[in-house]
Design an enzyme around this catalytic site. Structure first.
Site, PDB file in Angstrom:
ATOM      1  N   LYS A  43       0.848  -1.202   0.000  1.00  0.00           N
ATOM      2  CA  LYS A  43       0.000   0.000   0.000  1.00  0.00           C
ATOM      3  C   LYS A  43       0.879   1.245   0.000  1.00  0.00           C
ATOM      4  CE  LYS A  43      -3.899   1.907   2.741  1.00  0.00           C
ATOM      5  NZ  LYS A  43      -4.800   1.644   3.883  1.00  0.00           N
ATOM      6  N   SER A  80      -9.754   1.942   3.079  1.00  0.00           N
ATOM      7  CA  SER A  80      -8.881   2.680   2.186  1.00  0.00           C
ATOM      8  C   SER A  80      -7.911   1.794   1.397  1.00  0.00           C
ATOM      9  CB  SER A  80      -8.095   3.717   2.979  1.00  0.00           C
ATOM     10  OG  SER A  80      -7.227   3.073   3.904  1.00  0.00           O
ATOM     11  N   SER A  96      -9.793  -0.501   7.196  1.00  0.00           N
ATOM     12  CA  SER A  96      -9.238  -0.376   5.845  1.00  0.00           C
ATOM     13  C   SER A  96      -8.603  -1.618   5.244  1.00  0.00           C
ATOM     14  CB  SER A  96      -8.229   0.756   5.793  1.00  0.00           C
ATOM     15  OG  SER A  96      -8.926   1.955   5.659  1.00  0.00           O
TER      16      SER A  96
HETATM   17  N1  GLN Z   1     -13.165   4.091   6.544  1.00  0.00           N
HETATM   18  C1  GLN Z   1     -12.505   4.478   7.755  1.00  0.00           C
HETATM   19  C2  GLN Z   1     -12.160   5.939   7.682  1.00  0.00           C
HETATM   20  O1  GLN Z   1     -12.542   6.532   6.748  1.00  0.00           O
HETATM   21  C3  GLN Z   1     -11.290   3.642   7.993  1.00  0.00           C
HETATM   22  C4  GLN Z   1     -10.091   4.063   7.253  1.00  0.00           C
HETATM   23  C5  GLN Z   1      -8.875   3.248   7.608  1.00  0.00           C
HETATM   24  O2  GLN Z   1      -8.977   2.213   8.256  1.00  0.00           O
HETATM   25  N2  GLN Z   1      -7.715   3.748   7.201  1.00  0.00           N
HETATM   26  O3  GLN Z   1     -11.542   6.484   8.522  1.00  0.00           O
END
Ligand code: GLN
Length: 525
Positions: free
Chosen positions: A84, A159, A183
């Protein structure tokens, strides 16, 4: 090898490692196959932000050479892995899918990247994400959208959308993501792959670009639980450069899969299957419960009374920490900087105008050059979602609101953790949904942040409590989209979660299903 060329990574990482060791394939074959699959599909899927093409091939040939020579090789020797793009890779771009870091070349490797290299894995490229990992659809990336390989009109989740999509599209067998509020698990569930968020502290965060430091955790994504175990074994371990790193030996996760866990007690929370949850998700849960029961697990109801406050608590804490972590992007230290000449000219022009108007008060308030540099850099470098979070977090932390929001959220966080402690007195793990429904359409929620945030209701609690959670494919919706479930366990229960997830995959084949697009291996328009 012919079948592999036509269809790379129908096999799991574990199977490929055997083939590599036996000499049935070479690492060069695998990297070539990965690059070919990326070449064919990634202009449609958009999983990768950068690809290491020739460099990866050179490294593969080097591994092959060392193998023929009889050298001792690392546990992932010769396997292509995707990383990532919020994990630092020395000398190679690490953008966080933000204009702010578009040209950032880290001078060091994240600990997990160093560990992958030491394991002789081959980093094939960096995957797309929501900007700074803030989002749940990969739509907030400043550079490109990633599409769900199961339906190109839908989001892959986020994400770590690129990380999940590239495994689902069989471009790589293994991929590394990060999970602050879901994420890893959410995109894994929406793309039909397996992903694990480890216990907070199990994997070093050194070199992970910080979003919310008390929640961030790095973990594996792959087709199977077994492959996640393999990869976790490499990623996990103590690191003195991360003060929150846990100093405990790393169990041989993969070997432990062979041990059948004795009678497992699995809990589930009936309230989680009520309002607003797609019937497909409810059905998937019921079917999975039957599978676990047939495997000899004892199933019982548990309660997590504070779970309904999790989203609110998470967004206050995550945004507060983000507002502090992102203060470093000021255009001075590193990353994007506004056009200084234009900025200075604009400032001089404003000064001249105010002097002419004799507006002394406004003149006094006029930015210094440095403050204007910060302002313009941040206004231009960050996207809308990141700005929204910085503002929400700054508000929650400001004098007068701190007690009402941030401090309150910390207290609720403790209650959420206590709910789990209590539940784990009677069950070994909790089975639940990952998302309230299958992947939604691109654009469907992007202008409705609240709807987007509410999609996280099942994932954020594990981060707030710091506990591990394993997401795995468990069904398909009526329209043929993947549905995932998760197993959450007490701190450092990764080996049990993996064992039970592996048991499930031994008797089901959801993890073997491939997106129709890839399955047919047909040409794309
Ligand atoms: N969807 C969650 C957020 O928007 C989690 C994001 C993540 O785990 N990086 O914060």
């Amino acid at each position: 090898m012919t079948s592999l060329n036509r269809f790379p990574f129908a096999s799991s990482a574990a199977e490929l490692l055997v083939a590599l060791r036996k000499g049935d394939i070479t690492s060069e074959d695998l990297v070539t196959a990965a690059l070919a699959q990326i070449q064919t599909y990634d202009r449609h899927v958009g999983a990768f932000l950068s690809i290491r093409g020739e460099k990866a091939l050179d490294e593969a040939r080097e591994i092959d050479r060392r193998r023929t020579q009889g050298d001792k090789l690392g546990p992932l020797a010769g396997l292509p892995v995707a990383v990532k793009d919020n994990l630092c890779t020395q000398g190679e771009p690490t953008t966080c899918a933000s204009r702010m870091l578009a040209n950032f070349i880290p001078p060091y490797d994240a600990t997990v990247v160093a560990r992958l290299k030491a394991a002789d894995a081959i980093i094939i490229g960096k995957t797309n994400l929501d900007e700074f990992a803030m989002g749940g659809s990969t739509e907030t990336s400043a550079f490109q959208k990633t599409r769900n390989p199961w339906d190109l009109e839908r989001i892959p989740g986020g994400s770590s959308g690129g990380a999940a999509a590239c495994v689902a599209a069989r471009m790589v067998p293994l991929s590394v993501g990060s999970d602050t509020g879901g994420s890893i698990r959410q995109p894994a569930a929406l793309c039909g792959v397996t992903g694990l968020k480890p216990t907070y502290g199990r994997v070093s965060r050194f070199g992970l670009v910080a979003f919310a430091s008390s929640l961030d955790q790095i973990g594996p994504l792959a087709q199977t639980v077994e492959d996640c175990a393999l990869l976790l074994e490499v990623l996990a371990g103590h690191d003195s450069r991360d003060a929150t790193s846990i100093n405990r030996p790393v169990p041989p996760y993969r070997e432990l899969l062979l041990q059948q866990p004795e009678k497992v007690r699995i809990g589930y929370v009936p309230e989680m299957l009520s309002d607003g949850i797609s019937p497909d998700v409810v059905r998937t849960m019921e079917e999975a419960i039957d599978v676990f029961r047939s495997l000899g697990a004892a199933i019982q109801e548990v309660s997590l009374p504070h779970a309904r406050y999790a989203v609110a608590t998470y967004y206050i804490i995550a945004c507060s920490e983000a507002s502090s972590n992102l203060a470093r992007y000021d255009g001075v230290h590193y990353g994007y900087r506004t056009d200084e000449k234009a900025m200075l000219a604009e400032l001089a022009e404003e000064r001249r105008r105010l002097q002419q108007e004799g507006n002394l008060a406004a003149l006094e308030d006029l930015d210094t050059a440095l403050v204007r540099l910060y302002r313009k850099t941040r206004a231009e470098g960050f996207g809308a979602e990141v700005k929204r979070r910085i503002m929400l977090g700054t508000y929650a932390l400001s004098a007068g609101y701190y007690d009402a929001y941030y401090l309150k959220a910390l207290k609720v966080r403790r209650l959420i953790r206590q709910d789990y402690d209590r539940a784990f007195e009677t069950v070994d793990m909790i089975l639940g949904p990952v998302t309230p429904g299958p992947a939604f359409r691109i654009g469907e929620k992007i202008n409705d942040p609240l709807a987007m945030y509410l999609f996280d209701l099942f994932t954020v609690s594990a981060n707030l409590a710091g506990i591990p959670a394993l997401a795995f494919p468990a069904g398909l919706s009526a329209e043929g989209l993947p549905i995932g479930l998760q197993l959450q366990g007490p701190p450092l229960s990764e080996e049990r979660l993996l064992q039970v997830g592996h048991m499930f995959q031994r008797v089901t084949d959801w993890h073997r299903r491939r997106p129709p697009l890839i399955e047919n291996n047909g040409p794309l328009s």
